[in-house]
Design a protein around this motif. Structure first.
Motif, short mmCIF file in Angstrom:
data_model
loop_
_atom_site.label_atom_id
_atom_site.label_comp_id
_atom_site.label_asym_id
_atom_site.label_seq_id
_atom_site.Cartn_x
_atom_site.Cartn_y
_atom_site.Cartn_z
N ALA A 191 -31.75 27.22 7.04
CA ALA A 191 -31.39 27.11 5.62
C ALA A 191 -32.04 25.89 4.98
O ALA A 191 -32.48 25.95 3.82
CB ALA A 191 -29.87 27.05 5.48
N ALA A 234 -25.72 32.37 11.66
CA ALA A 234 -24.68 31.36 11.46
C ALA A 234 -23.55 31.52 12.47
O ALA A 234 -23.00 30.53 12.97
CB ALA A 234 -24.13 31.46 10.04
N LEU A 275 -26.74 31.95 -0.30
CA LEU A 275 -27.79 32.55 0.52
C LEU A 275 -28.41 33.76 -0.18
O LEU A 275 -29.62 33.98 -0.11
CB LEU A 275 -27.23 32.97 1.87
CG LEU A 275 -26.83 31.84 2.84
CD1 LEU A 275 -26.35 32.44 4.16
CD2 LEU A 275 -28.00 30.90 3.10
N GLY A 318 -22.17 27.49 6.40
CA GLY A 318 -22.34 28.87 6.83
C GLY A 318 -21.05 29.59 7.13
O GLY A 318 -21.08 30.75 7.54
N PHE A 353 -28.87 27.80 12.31
CA PHE A 353 -28.66 28.29 10.95
C PHE A 353 -28.90 27.18 9.94
O PHE A 353 -29.56 27.38 8.92
CB PHE A 353 -27.24 28.83 10.81
CG PHE A 353 -26.84 29.13 9.39
CD1 PHE A 353 -27.27 30.28 8.75
CD2 PHE A 353 -26.04 28.23 8.67
CE1 PHE A 353 -26.92 30.55 7.44
CE2 PHE A 353 -25.69 28.50 7.37
CZ PHE A 353 -26.12 29.66 6.74
N GLN A 354 -28.38 25.99 10.21
CA GLN A 354 -28.58 24.88 9.30
C GLN A 354 -30.05 24.55 9.15
O GLN A 354 -30.55 24.33 8.03
CB GLN A 354 -27.81 23.65 9.80
CG GLN A 354 -26.31 23.75 9.64
CD GLN A 354 -25.58 22.60 10.32
OE1 GLN A 354 -26.20 21.72 10.92
NE2 GLN A 354 -24.26 22.61 10.25
N LYS A 360 -24.72 27.55 14.77
CA LYS A 360 -24.62 26.92 13.45
C LYS A 360 -25.75 25.92 13.20
O LYS A 360 -26.18 25.74 12.05
CB LYS A 360 -23.27 26.25 13.27
CG LYS A 360 -23.04 25.01 14.11
CD LYS A 360 -21.70 24.36 13.75
CE LYS A 360 -21.48 23.07 14.54
NZ LYS A 360 -20.21 22.42 14.15
N ILE A 383 -25.30 22.26 3.93
CA ILE A 383 -25.34 23.67 4.28
C ILE A 383 -23.98 24.09 4.82
O ILE A 383 -23.45 23.46 5.74
CB ILE A 383 -26.42 23.97 5.35
CG1 ILE A 383 -27.78 23.40 4.93
CG2 ILE A 383 -26.49 25.45 5.64
CD1 ILE A 383 -28.39 24.04 3.72
N THR A 415 -24.37 27.66 0.26
CA THR A 415 -23.20 28.31 0.83
C THR A 415 -23.45 29.79 1.10
O THR A 415 -24.19 30.45 0.35
CB THR A 415 -21.97 28.16 -0.10
OG1 THR A 415 -20.90 28.96 0.41
CG2 THR A 415 -22.30 28.60 -1.51
N LYS A 416 -22.85 30.28 2.17
CA LYS A 416 -22.97 31.70 2.50
C LYS A 416 -22.13 32.55 1.55
O LYS A 416 -22.52 33.65 1.17
CB LYS A 416 -22.53 31.93 3.95
CG LYS A 416 -22.72 33.36 4.43
CD LYS A 416 -22.29 33.51 5.87
CE LYS A 416 -20.78 33.41 6.01
NZ LYS A 416 -20.32 33.73 7.38
N ALA A 428 -28.78 36.45 8.26
CA ALA A 428 -28.42 35.04 8.11
C ALA A 428 -27.00 34.79 8.59
O ALA A 428 -26.71 33.80 9.27
CB ALA A 428 -28.58 34.62 6.66
N GLU A 429 -26.09 35.69 8.25
CA GLU A 429 -24.71 35.56 8.70
C GLU A 429 -24.61 35.67 10.22
O GLU A 429 -23.82 34.97 10.86
CB GLU A 429 -23.85 36.63 8.03
CG GLU A 429 -23.65 36.40 6.54
CD GLU A 429 -22.90 37.53 5.87
OE1 GLU A 429 -22.81 38.62 6.48
OE2 GLU A 429 -22.39 37.33 4.74
#
Length: 558
Positions: A418, A407, A523, A460, A414-415, A411, A458, A488-489, A403-404
């Motif tokens: 999520a 991100a 996450l 990241g 990733f959004q 981004k 969201i 939040t990550k 996931a990181e």
């Protein structure tokens, strides 16, 4: 009136539909299809490929989402930008074709570059060429490929296919009339797409699918004395250069240039069966062979398809994805060029119509798309339509590290990923205005009747703070949203948790419980299965719900 549907548009499916336990798991991949093909799809492992790539139309396509209240779209998320530019990526694709070993394909691409120059169309063709080479590699010798396109680039794509597959492996250009009219002030209406049909070898899978006769064709039929529908066919043939069939039969002799097309034994048999129409004097009519509608298999498929309309704006089939094709169109292709248990691949699967048709007809499938919006839509579509489907999704984050990584790379993807994890509807897209950082909306019914919404934000990045909680709270007040979800990550600070708690509680009369108005989820907690604590979430709000398909064997294409 008479009914012909039960006789037509059918294909003979061998045996019964394979049980789920006997079928291999079908696969959905998030990622660039070039990378997925090279890393995950073996040589000569696919029976049928259908691809509906972007057409280089220089347009941006949005996924439309509509709120449960039925008002205007609450979000139009840009699904993909159908625009290509000559840059490092295009140069890299061109170079890969040069080193692919397919000299004919590269010669064609190089000639196109000399003609077109280094422009947007050339970038598109370089991107397509390197992928067509990979698709040829994974296709079985008995396999077929259907490339769906429009006149923008169909002539260039056909040349590329000739280079990759060989000009002798071209089988058809299918014209699909997708609409009946399209007004234009200074040119002919654009009402059709092109589907290019190629095979890997000179021996390919082919099933005889028939279509219903047209109204004009059915108008040729009439009822006989027994109420059976028939049309009259000629019993004679051109015999200018032959003496064959030039005899008198039951008082009738064909003209000098013609003769009977059948032997006297066959003519006598039909006469005894009442299959020959008679003149008033009782002699046979030369155009009087009765051909009964009953028992006919239907009309063989031709290269112009006018009987499958596009999906209307109010159709129950429409899911809101741009360029969505009707399932009936893909069912026809799948039924003709594959058998039960075969593998169908769609490398640009969009909203998943091809794999929907493949699943419906008992095929295994591989779907690939480069956006999480598409992957989320397809996953929901398949689970809605086929509740027992064995579906594996690869390429989406499965742990905190992946996931990181997503991100850091993109981004927006990733959004969208999520947002799908909390069953929210995407909001805002890449061009955010005065949305206060809102990335998604969860619709719910706290009393079982009226619809409310929870806003989703969201984050990241590494730097999250109390100001972000305040911004979400402000957006909730502005939008009159009783709930908010902050994903939040990184773990929230105690100050952030205190600020969220200060927003207060929301009480639901239906459940008799109260809920934190602003909830913070990490996450890590999402991967552990934790989800927002919200009463009566509307599961159909994020994406339109696909109709559930029957699990019974389908012998007829509707």
């Amino acid at each position: 009136m008479f009914e012909t549907r039960s006789r037509f548009d059918r294909v003979s499916l061998r045996g019964r539909r394979p049980s789920r336990s006997n079928r291999a798991l079908s696969q959905l991949y998030y990622g660039d299809n070039l990378d997925v093909l090279r890393e995950h799809v073996a040589d000569e492992s696919v029976d049928l490929i259908y691809l509906d790539p972007p057409f280089n139309s220089n347009a941006n396509y949005n996924v439309l989402f509509r709120s449960p209240t039925g008002g205007q779209s609450d979000a139009q998320i840009e699904a993909f930008e159908d625009t290509w530019h000559w840059n490092d990526k295009a140069e890299d694709a061109f170079d890969r074709v040069a080193h692919s070993g397919n000299t004919k394909a590269f010669d064609l691409l190089n000639a196109m570059r000399a003609f077109l120059g280094e422009n947007d169309m050339m970038a598109y063709l370089a991107m397509m060429a390197v992928r067509l080479i990979e698709l040829h590699r994974v296709l079985k010798p008995t396999g077929s490929l259907y490339l769906h396109c429009d006149p923008t680039a169909s002539h260039y794509l056909k040349l590329l296919l000739d280079g990759v597959f060989g000009a002798d492996k071209y089988r058809n250009e299918i014209v699909w009339r997708r609409t009946t009219s399209h007004n234009s002030s200074n040119r002919y209406g654009k009402i059709a797409d092109t589907i290019l049909f190629y095979t890997k070898s000179d021996s390919w899978t082919w099933n005889d699918v028939r279509t219903a006769y047209s109204e004009a064709q059915l108008g040729r039929y009439q009822e006989d004395q027994n109420g059976k529908l028939f049309r009259a066919e000629n019993l004679t043939a051109d015999r200018r250069n032959s003496n064959s069939g030039k005899f008198e039969w039951r008082g009738t002799t064909p003209p000098s240039t013609r003769g009977w097309a059948y032997s006297i034994e066959q003519l006598e048999q039909w006469w005894s069966e009442g299959r020959i129409l008679k003149k008033r004097d009782g002699s046979p009519r030369m155009d009087g062979l009765k051909i009964y509608l009953e028992g006919l298999e239907g009309q063989k498929l031709q290269s112009v398809w006018t009987d499958i309309p596009r999906i209307g704006n109010t159709s129950a089939e429409r899911l809101g994805y741009p360029t969505q094709k009707p399932v009936a169109l893909l069912e026809r292709i799948v039924a003709v060029s594959s058998n039960e248990g075969d593998v169908v691949l769609d490398p640009f699967c969009g909203c998943g119509t091809a794999i929907h048709a493949a699943e419906k007809l008992g095929r295994r499938w591989i779907g690939i798309d480069v956006t999480h919006l598409a992957i989320s839509l397809i996953e929901k579509r398949m689970r809605d339509a086929f509740p027992e489907v064995q579906l594996a999704v690869e390429g989406t984050p499965k742990d905190l590290a992946s996931a990181e990584d997503l991100a850091a790379r993109d981004k927006y993807q990733f959004q969208w990923w999520a947002v799908s994890m909390v069953d929210a509807m995407p909001f805002g897209g890449k061009k955010k205005g005065a949305d206060g950082g809102i990335d998604g909306i969860i619709y719910f019914k706290p009393d079982g009747r009226r619809t409310e919404k929870a806003l989703v934000s969201i984050k990241g990045g590494q730097n999250v703070g109390v100001q972000m909680i305040r911004e979400l709270h402000s957006a909730m007040e502005r939008e009159k949203a009783p709930l908010g979800v902050f994903v939040t990550k990184t773990s929230p600070s105690s100050v952030m948790e205190k600020e969220a708690a200060a927003v207060g509680r929301f009480h639901s009369e239906a459940t008799g419980k109260s809920y934190p108005r602003l909830q913070i989820l990490t996450l890590a907690e999402l991967f552990q299965g934790k989800r927002p604590d919200i009463p009566y979430v509307d599961p159909t709000a994020a994406f339109k719900q696909a109709a559930r398909e029957s699990t019974a064997r389908q012998p007829i294409l509707l």
